[in-house]
Design an enzyme around this catalytic site. Structure first.
Site, PDB file in Angstrom:
ATOM      1  N   LYS A 181       0.727  -1.353  -0.136  1.00 13.28           N
ATOM      2  CA  LYS A 181      -0.228   0.020   0.113  1.00 13.28           C
ATOM      3  C   LYS A 181       0.838   1.276  -0.070  1.00 13.28           C
ATOM      4  O   LYS A 181       1.529   1.574   0.918  1.00 13.28           O
ATOM      5  CB  LYS A 181      -1.018   0.212   1.106  1.00 13.28           C
ATOM      6  CG  LYS A 181      -2.107   1.074   0.995  1.00 13.28           C
ATOM      7  CD  LYS A 181      -2.584   1.693   2.160  1.00 13.28           C
ATOM      8  CE  LYS A 181      -2.086   2.933   2.727  1.00 13.28           C
ATOM      9  NZ  LYS A 181      -1.844   3.872   1.943  1.00 13.28           N
ATOM     10  N   GLY A 239       2.469   3.945  13.843  1.00 15.23           N
ATOM     11  CA  GLY A 239       3.154   2.759  14.147  1.00 15.23           C
ATOM     12  C   GLY A 239       2.474   2.233  15.339  1.00 15.23           C
ATOM     13  O   GLY A 239       2.415   0.924  15.389  1.00 15.23           O
ATOM     14  N   GLU A 256       9.617   1.181  10.947  1.00 13.35           N
ATOM     15  CA  GLU A 256      10.550   2.021  10.791  1.00 13.35           C
ATOM     16  C   GLU A 256       9.855   3.162  11.121  1.00 13.35           C
ATOM     17  O   GLU A 256       9.094   3.915  10.203  1.00 13.35           O
ATOM     18  CB  GLU A 256      11.379   1.803   9.707  1.00 13.35           C
ATOM     19  CG  GLU A 256      12.797   2.646   9.496  1.00 13.35           C
ATOM     20  CD  GLU A 256      12.814   3.836   9.181  1.00 13.35           C
ATOM     21  OE1 GLU A 256      12.322   4.860   9.879  1.00 13.35           O
ATOM     22  OE2 GLU A 256      13.389   4.531   8.024  1.00 13.35           O
ATOM     23  N   CYS A 290      13.638  10.374   7.134  1.00 15.69           N
ATOM     24  CA  CYS A 290      13.188   9.924   8.402  1.00 15.69           C
ATOM     25  C   CYS A 290      14.606   9.925   9.318  1.00 15.69           C
ATOM     26  O   CYS A 290      14.491  10.017  10.691  1.00 15.69           O
ATOM     27  CB  CYS A 290      12.733   8.283   8.289  1.00 15.69           C
ATOM     28  SG  CYS A 290      13.737   7.323   7.346  1.00 15.69           S
ATOM     29  N   GLU A 388       9.130  14.969  15.759  1.00 23.07           N
ATOM     30  CA  GLU A 388       9.878  14.782  14.172  1.00 23.07           C
ATOM     31  C   GLU A 388       8.950  15.788  13.250  1.00 23.07           C
ATOM     32  O   GLU A 388       7.722  15.903  13.173  1.00 23.07           O
ATOM     33  CB  GLU A 388       9.549  13.418  13.617  1.00 23.07           C
ATOM     34  CG  GLU A 388      10.352  13.049  12.314  1.00 23.07           C
ATOM     35  CD  GLU A 388      10.127  11.989  11.833  1.00 23.07           C
ATOM     36  OE1 GLU A 388       9.053  11.053  12.067  1.00 23.07           O
ATOM     37  OE2 GLU A 388      11.124  11.280  11.199  1.00 23.07           O
TER      38      GLU A 388
END
Ligand code: ADP
Ligand code: MG
Length: 492
Positions: A181, A239, A256, A290, A388
């Site tokens: 996906k 996540g 990740e 990332c 982040e």
């Protein structure tokens, strides 16, 4: 075989070797972030489409010519995929750049890396080995490696085809079948790529691409009882949800989840190389990386000079249309990301001092362009040092000595990457040991190779991609006990 539907602007999903509409018939638009115009319409998949894709992958796995093919045959298919990506790099790179906004030169690197990844795992397909276990003489004990089954692979929008390659290549080498996906913002290259799978020799159902949104397509895929393993790259927030959803069926999961990676500069570092490394670490790919070195820790004797030099060199970053070959920074991927990054810039202005940038870059008034932004005198407790941002926003933090650098660097919930710059090998290697992160660079930041493991400590996730570690995540281990003793057990 069918290919992308008539015209250039509507993309169907790829299920069981065919391009198909979503069962609801719905589509959603995707944009060119440099013009804000609609680039294409894409099939809007939901639970029913996920069911069809997982059925295809399940059938292909259970009955199929793929999981039972020889590793050598699978390897050769992966080599052909690598060749196809190389041959079509101009088309794929342009499509990637138009869809996600990254500079064309960077898209070309991504395509090269994607091809290399398929080639690497093509070679690894024939190197998956079992063991003979050292047990007493009355038995022969083996460990066999088997493909885990159907893999659900959910990828983000920052390196769309490359992240798909990192997941598909090891899974296919292992003999798994896949439902990929792509991110809803950037599904185009994965769909274009899928059109060549048959030519490469991938049987129907072995790779399926379901397009759609996280809640409506991603979540049912993660929950599906016929999926054996979920590989996810994306936000920490999603996540955590994936782990919870996967718990119900005890799926294997690898994650990740990005980071807030420290890029640490000691006073004895090569100054020019350090400035380049600080900017490259945080601004490459518009900071949508990332492993971005978004916390820049600088030793006090060089701190002032360092910030000034960063500001000076940032003025040379050419921001502009991503299809131009000398562009070094394109737009952010989407309106949502643009708003989010601009919001963090405002947050930063209340928490720290602004040295450069701090807002939208006009670039003709269209597109999600933001200025490369540098905050300094940032406290490690500030939001711009903890969360982040996924945009070109640097938080520069001064430090006193080695112990403080280590403490501040590790004071984060994340642990994906870290870099240290120094000409003192003792100090640099002490940091290599002390930093809690899955990837450490010394006197560089960002380069990585398919041969080396990629993944995080702490809340940056678990499991490793790439290298031999990457294929491990798609293999089960089966213990086999073979009795060599012809006597009855003699217990009763
Ligand atoms: P971002 O917020 O930066 O877009 P996300 O983590 O939301 O990053 O997205 C990464 C990938 O995860 C995308 O493919 C997205 O569609 C998918 N995703 C988002 N939410 C979910 C969810 N609840 N379940 C499964 N996949 C999801
Ligand atoms: Mg999201």
């Amino acid at each position: 075989m069918s290919s992308v539907k008539a015209g250039v602007d509507t993309y169907q999903m790829y299920i069981n070797g065919k391009f198909v509409d979503s069962l609801s018939g719905k589509t959603f638009p995707v944009y060119d972030p440099s013009t804000e115009e609609v680039l294409a319409h894409v099939a809007d998949g939901n639970r029913q489409d996920v069911d069809a894709a997982v059925d295809a992958a399940r059938t292909a796995f259970d009955s199929g010519p793929w999981s039972q093919s020889t590793p050598q045959a699978r390897g050769q298919v992966l080599f052909r995929i690598a060749d196809i990506i190389r041959k079509h790099t101009p088309e794929l790179a342009e499509l990637e750049t138009r869809n996600c906004g990254k500079p064309i030169v960077e898209s070309e690197y991504d395509m090269a890396d994607a091809a290399t990844c398929f080639e690497y795992y093509g070679g690894m397909a024939t190197k998956v080995l079992g063991h003979v276990n050292p047990v007493p003489a009355n038995a022969l004990s083996l460990s066999m490696r088997e493909p885990i089954g159907v893999a659900a692979q959910i990828v983000p929008w920052n390196f769309p085809l490359l992240m798909a390659a990192w997941k598909l290549a090891p899974a296919l080498a292992a003999g798994c079948t896949c439902v990929l996906k792509p991110a809803e913002q950037t599904p185009l290259t994965a769909l274009r790529f899928a059109a060549w799978l048959e030519e490469a020799g991938v049987p129907p159902g072995v790779v399926n691409v379901v397009t759609g949104f996280g809640e409506s397509a991603g979540a049912p895929l993660v929950c599906h009882p016929q999926v054996n393993k979920v590989a996810f790259t994306g936000s920490l927030e999603v996540g955590k949800k994936i782990v919870k959803m996967a718990a119900d069926t005890v799926k294997r999961v690898t994650l990740e989840l990005g980071g807030k990676s420290p890029n640490i500069f000691f006073a004895d570092a090569d100054f020019e190389a350090a400035i380049d490394g600080a900017l490259f670490g945080v601004f490459i790919n518009q900071g949508e990386v990332c492993s971005a070195g978004s916390r820049i820790l600088v030793e006090k004797p060089i701190y002032k000079k360092f910030v000034d030099a960063m500001v000076e060199k940032t003025k040379r970053i050419k921001l502009g249309p991503p299809m131009e070959r000398d562009t070094k920074m394109g737009p952010l991927v989407s309106k949502e990301q643009f708003d989010r990054v601009l919001n963090y810039m405002e947050v930063g202005k209340g928490e720290a001092k602004l040295a450069a940038g701090g807002g939208r870059a006009m670039n003709g008034g269209k597109g999600y362009f933001v200025q490369p932004t540098i905050f300094y005198d940032v406290a490690n407790s500030a939001r711009i040092a903890r969360e982040e941002i996924f945009g070109p926003v640097a938080a520069v933090i001064p430090f006193e000595n080695e112990a403080e650098a280590i403490r501040v660097a590790n004071d984060t919930p994340y642990g994906l990457a870290a870099a240290v710059w120094s000409r003192d090998i003792f100090k640099a290697f002490r940091l290599v040991k002390a930093l809690k992160a899955g990837i450490i660079w010394v006197n560089h930041m960002q380069p990585t190779y398919v041969e080396a493991p990629w993944g995080g400590y702490k809340q940056s996730g678990f499991g490793r991609e790439l290298g031999p570690w990457g294929i491990e995540e798609y293999l089960e281990t089966k213990q086999v006990y073979i009795n060599l003793d012809e006597q009855p057990i003699g217990w009763y």
